[in-house]
Design a protein around this motif. Sequence first.
Motif, mmCIF file in Angstrom:
data_model
loop_
_atom_site.group_PDB
_atom_site.id
_atom_site.type_symbol
_atom_site.label_atom_id
_atom_site.label_comp_id
_atom_site.label_asym_id
_atom_site.label_seq_id
_atom_site.Cartn_x
_atom_site.Cartn_y
_atom_site.Cartn_z
ATOM 1 N N ILE A 66 37.394 40.290 50.218
ATOM 2 C CA ILE A 66 37.145 37.791 50.804
ATOM 3 C C ILE A 66 37.561 38.622 49.283
ATOM 4 N N ALA A 67 36.279 39.240 48.972
ATOM 5 C CA ALA A 67 36.085 38.409 47.165
ATOM 6 C C ALA A 67 37.513 38.994 46.359
ATOM 7 N N LEU A 68 38.096 40.280 46.269
ATOM 8 C CA LEU A 68 38.551 40.791 46.030
ATOM 9 C C LEU A 68 39.923 39.620 45.926
ATOM 10 N N GLY A 93 41.339 37.783 42.924
ATOM 11 C CA GLY A 93 43.053 38.258 42.798
ATOM 12 C C GLY A 93 43.902 36.245 42.333
ATOM 13 N N GLY A 94 43.490 36.059 43.446
ATOM 14 C CA GLY A 94 43.868 34.321 43.822
ATOM 15 C C GLY A 94 43.853 33.113 42.385
ATOM 16 N N GLY A 148 28.898 36.716 54.672
ATOM 17 C CA GLY A 148 28.695 35.203 54.253
ATOM 18 C C GLY A 148 27.685 36.095 53.059
ATOM 19 N N ALA A 149 26.731 36.367 53.864
ATOM 20 C CA ALA A 149 25.442 37.185 53.104
ATOM 21 C C ALA A 149 25.470 38.137 51.684
ATOM 22 N N VAL A 150 26.848 38.813 52.319
ATOM 23 C CA VAL A 150 26.928 39.785 50.763
ATOM 24 C C VAL A 150 27.208 38.806 49.945
ATOM 25 N N LEU A 151 28.632 38.502 50.150
ATOM 26 C CA LEU A 151 29.041 37.368 48.772
ATOM 27 C C LEU A 151 28.250 36.444 48.336
ATOM 28 N N SER A 152 27.307 36.494 49.111
ATOM 29 C CA SER A 152 26.771 34.661 48.607
ATOM 30 C C SER A 152 25.067 36.381 47.343
ATOM 31 N N SER A 186 41.719 35.561 49.490
ATOM 32 C CA SER A 186 41.031 35.961 50.817
ATOM 33 C C SER A 186 41.630 36.574 51.672
ATOM 34 N N ILE A 187 42.367 35.348 52.721
ATOM 35 C CA ILE A 187 43.250 35.172 53.835
ATOM 36 C C ILE A 187 44.530 36.283 53.571
ATOM 37 N N PHE A 188 44.746 36.756 52.669
ATOM 38 C CA PHE A 188 46.148 37.263 51.966
ATOM 39 C C PHE A 188 45.519 38.616 52.824
#
Lengths: 203, 91
Positions: free
Chosen positions: A69-71, A75-76, A184-188, B75-77
């Motif tokens: 999710i982070a990557l 990237g986005g 969520g905890a890791v990303l937080s 993220s979805i991708f």
Amino acid sequence: MTIKIIGLTFLGGVLGYFFPNFSNAIDPIVSVALLLMLFFVGLDFGQDRTLYEHIKKEGPSLLIFPVLIALGSLGGSIIAGMFLPITILESVTVGSAFGWYSLSGPLLSKMVSEPLGTIAFLANLMRELLTFLLVPLLAKVRLDKNGVKALTFSPAGATSMDVTLGVIHKATETKTAIAAFISGAVLSMLAPILLQFFISLMI
Amino acid sequence: MSFLLLCLLFLTLGFISGQKLKMAKKLTRRISESILFFILISLGYKVGSNREILNSLNSLGLQALVICLAGVLGSIFAVWLYLSRRKSSDH
């Protein structure tokens, strides 16, 4: 469910627009409501006897999701930065908050500039609101029959440990809600570190 | 950061209580759902009552929207790519 979510948020917006007198009280009220909600989600987790075994077995493999999710977000937002008036570094900084608008907005306003803080606040607030709409839709996608429905919490970013955990919990099942909380905890924890890092590159 | 610890604390408190006392699953879901709906109204209220947010929506809002969509889609991708590759390697 998506209709209900749009309806309720819109109702809140209209109420806020015409009766803005309580806006100072809303933050502490939401905080208390969040903690209460987490208590009841935890209550639901606690009643599942098989859960402990499940976490012991699959816990470590769940950590791949916040990383992906982070990557994806970074990237986005790098790609987005190529097409925007702001720099790529500024865009990726905004994206690295993973939906945590109450952190990134004030932080960037103070450390970098007021407009960038506003963009960070809005982009991450939008991410949180958009997550509420996407979760019920993504819950319908059948990718992995027995696995965790990780697609549902991928738009949530850091918010899947608190604000959006409720809607994920409601749209899926306990197993996915646990994975969402962990993600969520890791990303937080990751968001403040990345924000500090990108800000240090800017100033 | 301390709020995150509070979140963890309340979730753990709920978890421990859940193991000790038996409560109908339907009821706990009902309650957390009601609180969720309340939170949604409050979030809407927060945006609607803040003139500053409403005023900045047209100028900086578009850039914010683009970054938001790009991050969410990214993220979805990434997760979709992983899940669909894992699925195909299972067979």
